[in-house]
Design a protein around this motif. Structure first.
Motif, PDB file in Angstrom:
ATOM      1  N   TYR A 191      -1.651  -2.855   5.955  1.00 22.21           N
ATOM      2  CA  TYR A 191      -0.486  -2.139   5.356  1.00 22.21           C
ATOM      3  C   TYR A 191      -0.660  -0.575   5.281  1.00 22.21           C
ATOM      4  N   ARG A 192       0.248   0.061   5.036  1.00 23.11           N
ATOM      5  CA  ARG A 192       0.077   1.564   4.975  1.00 23.11           C
ATOM      6  C   ARG A 192       0.023   1.940   3.408  1.00 23.11           C
ATOM      7  N   SER A 193      -0.616   2.864   3.398  1.00 24.28           N
ATOM      8  CA  SER A 193      -0.469   3.841   2.139  1.00 24.28           C
ATOM      9  C   SER A 193      -0.428   5.297   2.492  1.00 24.28           C
ATOM     10  N   GLU A 194       0.416   5.908   1.653  1.00 18.27           N
ATOM     11  CA  GLU A 194       0.776   7.268   1.863  1.00 18.27           C
ATOM     12  C   GLU A 194       0.239   8.289   0.730  1.00 18.27           C
ATOM     13  N   TYR A 195       0.141   9.543   1.155  1.00 14.85           N
ATOM     14  CA  TYR A 195      -0.199  10.547   0.005  1.00 14.85           C
ATOM     15  C   TYR A 195       0.090  11.858   0.664  1.00 14.85           C
ATOM     16  N   THR A 196       0.075  12.924  -0.126  1.00 13.65           N
ATOM     17  CA  THR A 196       0.355  14.185   0.478  1.00 13.65           C
ATOM     18  C   THR A 196      -0.870  15.204   0.247  1.00 13.65           C
ATOM     19  N   GLU A 197      -1.057  15.959   1.108  1.00 16.60           N
ATOM     20  CA  GLU A 197      -2.327  16.711   1.063  1.00 16.60           C
ATOM     21  C   GLU A 197      -1.770  18.211   1.682  1.00 16.60           C
ATOM     22  N   ASN A 198      -1.884  19.065   1.170  1.00 18.02           N
ATOM     23  CA  ASN A 198      -1.461  20.556   1.417  1.00 18.02           C
ATOM     24  C   ASN A 198       0.000  20.573   1.961  1.00 18.02           C
ATOM     25  N   ASP A 199       1.009  19.896   1.229  1.00 18.40           N
ATOM     26  CA  ASP A 199       2.372  19.486   1.480  1.00 18.40           C
ATOM     27  C   ASP A 199       2.644  18.767   2.801  1.00 18.40           C
ATOM     28  N   VAL A 200       1.585  18.064   3.356  1.00 19.32           N
ATOM     29  CA  VAL A 200       1.648  17.306   4.614  1.00 19.32           C
ATOM     30  C   VAL A 200       1.430  15.982   4.218  1.00 19.32           C
ATOM     31  N   LYS A 201       2.440  15.086   4.597  1.00 17.24           N
ATOM     32  CA  LYS A 201       2.303  13.602   4.484  1.00 17.24           C
ATOM     33  C   LYS A 201       1.197  12.993   5.411  1.00 17.24           C
ATOM     34  N   LYS A 202       0.228  12.316   4.678  1.00 20.18           N
ATOM     35  CA  LYS A 202      -0.589  11.535   5.310  1.00 20.18           C
ATOM     36  C   LYS A 202      -0.478  10.051   5.071  1.00 20.18           C
ATOM     37  N   VAL A 203      -0.828   9.150   6.105  1.00 15.91           N
ATOM     38  CA  VAL A 203      -0.690   7.814   6.440  1.00 15.91           C
ATOM     39  C   VAL A 203      -2.018   7.358   6.440  1.00 15.91           C
ATOM     40  N   VAL A 204      -2.289   6.291   5.758  1.00 17.71           N
ATOM     41  CA  VAL A 204      -3.516   5.323   5.776  1.00 17.71           C
ATOM     42  C   VAL A 204      -3.263   4.071   6.241  1.00 17.71           C
ATOM     43  N   ALA A 205      -3.993   3.506   7.289  1.00 19.50           N
ATOM     44  CA  ALA A 205      -3.581   2.196   7.564  1.00 19.50           C
ATOM     45  C   ALA A 205      -4.927   1.180   6.992  1.00 19.50           C
ATOM     46  N   THR A 206      -4.527   0.298   6.182  1.00 22.17           N
ATOM     47  CA  THR A 206      -5.810  -0.309   5.465  1.00 22.17           C
ATOM     48  C   THR A 206      -5.253  -1.689   5.207  1.00 22.17           C
ATOM     49  N   THR A 207      -6.431  -2.506   4.624  1.00 23.51           N
ATOM     50  CA  THR A 207      -6.064  -3.806   4.303  1.00 23.51           C
ATOM     51  C   THR A 207      -6.464  -4.706   3.103  1.00 23.51           C
ATOM     52  N   GLN A 208      -5.613  -5.338   2.909  1.00 21.95           N
ATOM     53  CA  GLN A 208      -6.048  -6.351   1.658  1.00 21.95           C
ATOM     54  C   GLN A 208      -5.690  -7.896   2.129  1.00 21.95           C
ATOM     55  N   MET A 209      -6.873  -8.764   2.573  1.00 27.44           N
ATOM     56  CA  MET A 209      -6.912 -10.097   3.042  1.00 27.44           C
ATOM     57  C   MET A 209      -6.783 -11.285   1.941  1.00 27.44           C
ATOM     58  N   GLN A 210      -7.385 -10.811   0.744  1.00 25.45           N
ATOM     59  CA  GLN A 210      -7.562 -11.927  -0.150  1.00 25.45           C
ATOM     60  C   GLN A 210      -6.073 -12.302  -0.829  1.00 25.45           C
ATOM     61  N   PRO A 211      -5.758 -13.427  -0.839  1.00 26.94           N
ATOM     62  CA  PRO A 211      -6.817 -14.726  -0.411  1.00 26.94           C
ATOM     63  C   PRO A 211      -6.129 -15.339   1.048  1.00 26.94           C
ATOM     64  N   THR A 212      -4.591 -14.846   1.190  1.00 28.88           N
ATOM     65  CA  THR A 212      -4.356 -15.709   2.547  1.00 28.88           C
ATOM     66  C   THR A 212      -3.514 -14.495   3.303  1.00 28.88           C
ATOM     67  N   ALA A 213      -4.016 -13.403   3.441  1.00 27.32           N
ATOM     68  CA  ALA A 213      -3.177 -12.503   4.289  1.00 27.32           C
ATOM     69  C   ALA A 213      -3.819 -12.149   5.569  1.00 27.32           C
ATOM     70  N   ALA A 214      -5.164 -12.673   6.115  1.00 25.31           N
ATOM     71  CA  ALA A 214      -5.696 -12.388   7.200  1.00 25.31           C
ATOM     72  C   ALA A 214      -4.731 -12.964   8.203  1.00 25.31           C
ATOM     73  N   ARG A 215      -4.024 -13.980   7.986  1.00 25.11           N
ATOM     74  CA  ARG A 215      -3.231 -14.444   9.058  1.00 25.11           C
ATOM     75  C   ARG A 215      -2.058 -13.487   9.394  1.00 25.11           C
ATOM     76  N   ASN A 216      -1.733 -12.458   8.446  1.00 28.30           N
ATOM     77  CA  ASN A 216      -0.593 -11.643   8.547  1.00 28.30           C
ATOM     78  C   ASN A 216      -0.928 -10.528   9.817  1.00 28.30           C
TER      79      ASN A 216
END
Length: 873
Positions: A191-216
């Motif tokens: 999934y993606r997480s978003e934040y703002t740094e120096n008025d610029v939008k930043k996007v992080v691609a990260t994961t949370q698999m527990q318990p049954t989301a690796a299949r996603n």
């Protein structure tokens, strides 16, 4: 207790009483809508449009076919995966964030079969040259059977591959797929997480698999026992860094193979984060602004000592070559123990000494110790199936206090375990809607049933039971058994009895512990000092509740007028000992609250304990002073002792300078404020606990223990102390005038609207924002109306854990104490409940608690009022 569609008998009777016609509403509202993902996506390599033909998605009634069962068959065993993923950190022309991927898995055939079942959920697949959604190749000279048909079984989340002939036992095969999915903001899977740094939008691609989301994220054998090695490559744009479970090579995109591990422990992140580090290869990652302002320094300073402590405790070397910990702007849980790349909420890893409280600092160190404890217990050795999740999480919760106490020895943090874990577990475990720590594997099958296990019983009761086990075995024997357990089962899977076997090499515990593991609830032990009788019974907060006639093997430790009488065992419902020979000796059981049970006494012994508290309270250990208060109030709520006896345990507090007894009192008096804040009892309650000696002591001891300041201010404001009210009103007026610190307007209703706007309040914080408003007597009815009006919108964000829906429902209903509120709560089930959701369990608990509140008020309101009036004279 069964999960999923299970409804307890008490709740069943309530629902039946609301009318059979309402049952039709359930079926009308329980229709499952399956929306097909879009089929046209961007090609992973050259950006051109490709067309994919989706395999059929099938749903069917329960059957004996393997693909209609939720558990994988035991015919195939994965060896390793090769996975390449490319997350897009900018939206496409349709405004969607996507990721594309290629995955291959090598598996061995253990039993003859012409069927491959592999988990896959919410992924779209590209057709291979053979016009199938996967390609199968034999290894080592083995020829692979041709694929006959492929489809997706939606309900059980399988890709089903039927073969023209059977796979050969002992032979290995390579299954290859290409796919794409959405990099959504739902806080699960990839999934993606978003934040703002120096008025610029930043996007992080990260994961949370527990318990049954690796299949996603990619097709995989997504069960804890299906351990394998993962070879991962991440494609990512310039200016970003890629992280995963193991170390990077030069390009920072292709990673060294992981250790043999479960799918739910896999993690990877693509971001513009930076880090601070210390040898040997310990790094703290996060937003550049947070790292440069030193918010990660505390975490970095404590990580190495924690790891060394745990190495010594387990007598086992840290299994990996590095330890990365990363703070994410958006993260559903507090943290996740991914092996070598632990992910955190920012407030669980970052500590800013300029604005963070002591409580924040304690939270950071206990979360870090919890997650790092998992590197051995849970990751190196993993439960075979989710029904034993309590062993993973309860153990990490228990050990987190030991490691935190080592790192911060002046905090006395081990003592806090009683209130933060033991008594927290008591609250839930005293309800009929509780459940055993462990259940049969066939009772925990669906993803929703698995999600339900991530609750207070699993974490807090698990920690309390293991603490009790460690105490009666001694910590050294317990730790030695853990070392043997980790050594024998490294890189494999176990059931909880495997740990008992290792501990039983020194003593027999199987029969003792199974009573605590396989039965829900806990006992109240009643000691009659006049006759010498000791009895146990299942403690339930609702005195009229009916449950099975359980009994436990109870370790009894006690003091007799200050002298330690050692440990004894209560092995039956009743037993006896030598009665008291004098009228002055007092007896106190459950020394330092090491046992998971409450204690009641005959009236004479209660009086002697109160006399001792009022004359010289320090003779009684501090944990037991807190226990006396907590047990008394809860025994009164269960109608076992008189409510005025419980209230009298607080009278000695004007001499008390320790945090733990005060916290027990404040916590239990909070129930009185909740129940009476809309009644005529509230004024006298404020008068006694706000304007007398208790108030004075609360203010005077703030320097003794860091948390007493919080209690002092909280109690003073709650009870209407003039100075506190004026001060907080002044702070509030200043805050309201500053648009930079107060962007949310002037009223509760407006803030509630903001709470479901992810642009204003992050999804991870929805529950907290709503519950905080519900804590206010004016805000609570507004919250209740708001949540019902927006139920489906709110609950769609709670698909990744019962902590969130459970916390929400408990937070907004804990004041409920009228028949009208009970009926409203029951109606919530008929209007909004859907099958295969875990909201039912939380609502069931709320109904049970509301019924207990109604009964308690009807039986105790007059007594409490009279006692308060007497004290004010």
């Amino acid at each position: 207790m069964g999960k999923g569609f299970y409804i307890s008998k008490p709740l069943g009777f309530v629902l039946f009483g609301l009318g059979a016609g309402a049952v039709l509403t359930i079926f009308a509202l329980s229709v499952v809508y399956v929306q097909e993902k879009r089929k046209n996506e961007v090609n992973a390599r050259d950006g051109t449009r490709i067309v994919t033909t989706a395999a059929p998605h099938r749903t069917s009634a329960p059957s004996n076919e393997a693909w209609d069962k939720y558990r994988l068959p035991d015919a195939l065993l994965p060896e390793y995966y090769n996975v390449t993923l490319w997350p897009r950190l900018v939206p496409d022309e349709e405004g969607m964030y996507i990721f594309t991927g290629k995955s291959g898995v090598v598996f061995t055939c253990l039993k003859e079969t012409n069927l491959i079942l592999i988990h896959s959920n919410e992924l779209n697949f590209t057709l291979t040259s053979e016009m199938h959604h996967a390609k199968l190749t034999g290894l080592g000279g083995t020829s692979a059977p041709a694929i006959l048909e492929t489809w997706f079984q939606t309900q059980t989340q399988f890709m089903v591959i039927q073969l023209k002939r059977k796979l050969q036992v002992g032979k290995s095969y390579w299954l290859y797929t290409e796919f794409h999915g959405e990099l959504s903001d739902n806080l699960g899977g990839f999934y993606r997480s978003e934040y703002t740094e120096n008025d610029v939008k930043k996007v992080v691609a990260t994961t949370q698999m527990q318990p049954t989301a690796a299949r996603n994220v990619f097709p995989c054998f997504d069960e804890p026992s299906m351990k394998a090695v993962f070879h991962l490559t991440l494609l990512h744009p310039p200016g970003t860094v890629a992280l995963s479970n193991d170390n990077q090579e030069v390009l920072q995109t292709r990673f060294e193979p992981t250790e043999k591990m479960s799918t739910y422990l896999l993690a990877f992140v693509v971001s513009e984060f930076t880090n601070i580090r210390s040898p040997p290869e310990i790094r703290i990652w996060g937003r550049r602004e947070a790292i440069e302002s030193c918010q990660g320094d505390y975490a970095l300073n404590v990580t190495f000592p924690i790891l060394k402590y745990l190495e010594n405790y387990y007598n086992t070397t840290y299994p990996l070559s590095k330890s990365d910990q990363i703070a994410l702007p958006d993260f559903a849980a507090g943290a996740m123990e991914n092996w070598g790349l632990v992910t955190y909420r920012e407030l669980s890893l970052f500590y800013d000494p300029k604005v963070s409280s002591n409580e924040d600092k304690e939270w950071v160190v206990t979360v870090i110790t919890h997650e790092l404890a998992h590197m051995w217990f849970g990751n190196l050795v993993t439960m075979r199936w989710w029904n034993d999740l309590w062993l993973n999480e309860g153990f990490a919760s228990y050990v987190s206090y030991l490691a935190a106490d080592y790192v911060e020895p002046t905090w006395n943090i081990k003592d806090l375990m009683v209130q933060q874990q033991v008594q927290k577990a008591f609250d839930v475990d005293s309800l009929v809607s509780s459940h055993p720590l462990s259940s049969r594997e066939d009772e925990v099958i669906t993803p929703d049933q698995i999600d339900q296990l991530f609750d207070t019983i699993t974490y807090s009761k698990g920690a309390a039971i293991l603490r009790m086990l460690s105490e009666f075995l001694t910590e050294s024997i317990f730790a030695n058994g853990l070392h043997n357990y980790l050594h024998e089962y490294a890189y494999s899977n176990t059931v909880y009895t495997d740990l008992w076997k290792k501990l039983q090499e020194v003593t027999s515990i199987n029969e003792i512990m199974n009573r605590w593991i396989l039965q829900m609830g806990f006992p109240v032990v009643t000691i009659d000092t006049r006759t010498g009788s000791i009895t146990q019974q299942h403690f339930l907060i609702h005195p009229e509740a009916v449950v099975d006639n359980y009994e436990w093997f109870v370790p009894i430790t006690w003091l007799k007028s200050g002298s330690n009488m050692g440990q004894h065992w209560l092995l039956t419902k009743t037993a006896s000992y030598e009665p008291m020979k004098t009228d002055t000796d007092w007896l106190l059981a459950n020394l330092n609250v090491t046992g998971y049970y409450r204690v009641n006494y005959d009236p004479q012994n209660w009086e002697r304990l109160l006399t001792q508290l009022n004359s010289d309270h320090k003779v009684i250990p501090v944990l037991n002073r807190g226990q006396i208060i907590d047990d008394a109030f809860n025994l009164a709520r269960a109608d076992i002792i008189n409510i005025t006896l419980a209230l009298r345990t607080t009278k000695y507090l004007y001499e008390e300078k320790e945090y733990i007894p005060w916290e027990s009192a404040v916590r239990n008096l909070e129930y009185f404020f909740l129940m009476f804040d809309r009644t005529e009892v509230y004024g006298p309650l404020q008068g006694i606990y706000g304007k007398g000696k208790l108030k004075y002591c609360m203010v005077c001891v703030t320097s003794v223990y860091r948390y007493n300041q919080i209690n002092a201010v909280s109690m003073a404001c709650k009870t209407g102390v003039k100075g506190c009210s004026e001060l907080t009103r002044m702070w509030y007026r200043q805050w309201m005038k500053n648009p930079d610190t107060n962007p949310y307007g002037k009223c509760f209703s407006k803030y509630l609207e903001y709470s479901i706007d992810p642009n204003l309040i992050r999804k991870q914080d929805i529950t907290y924002a709503i519950v905080y408003i519900a804590d206010n007597v004016i805000g609570q009815p507004l919250v209740w109306d708001f949540v019902r009006a927006n139920w489906e919108h709110i609950t769609k964000d709670f698909d990744d854990g019962s902590f969130f829906s459970g916390g929400l429902i408990n937070g907004i209903t804990k004041k409920f104490s009228t028949e009208f509120e009970l009926q409203q709560l029951c109606c919530l089930i008929f209007i909004f409940w859907k099958p295969f959701t875990f909201d039912m369990q939380a609502i069931e608990r709320a109904i049970e608690q509301t019924k207990a509140n109604i009964k308690w008020i009807s039986e105790n309101k007059a007594q409490v009022m009279n006692w308060l009036i007497e004290q004010s004279d």
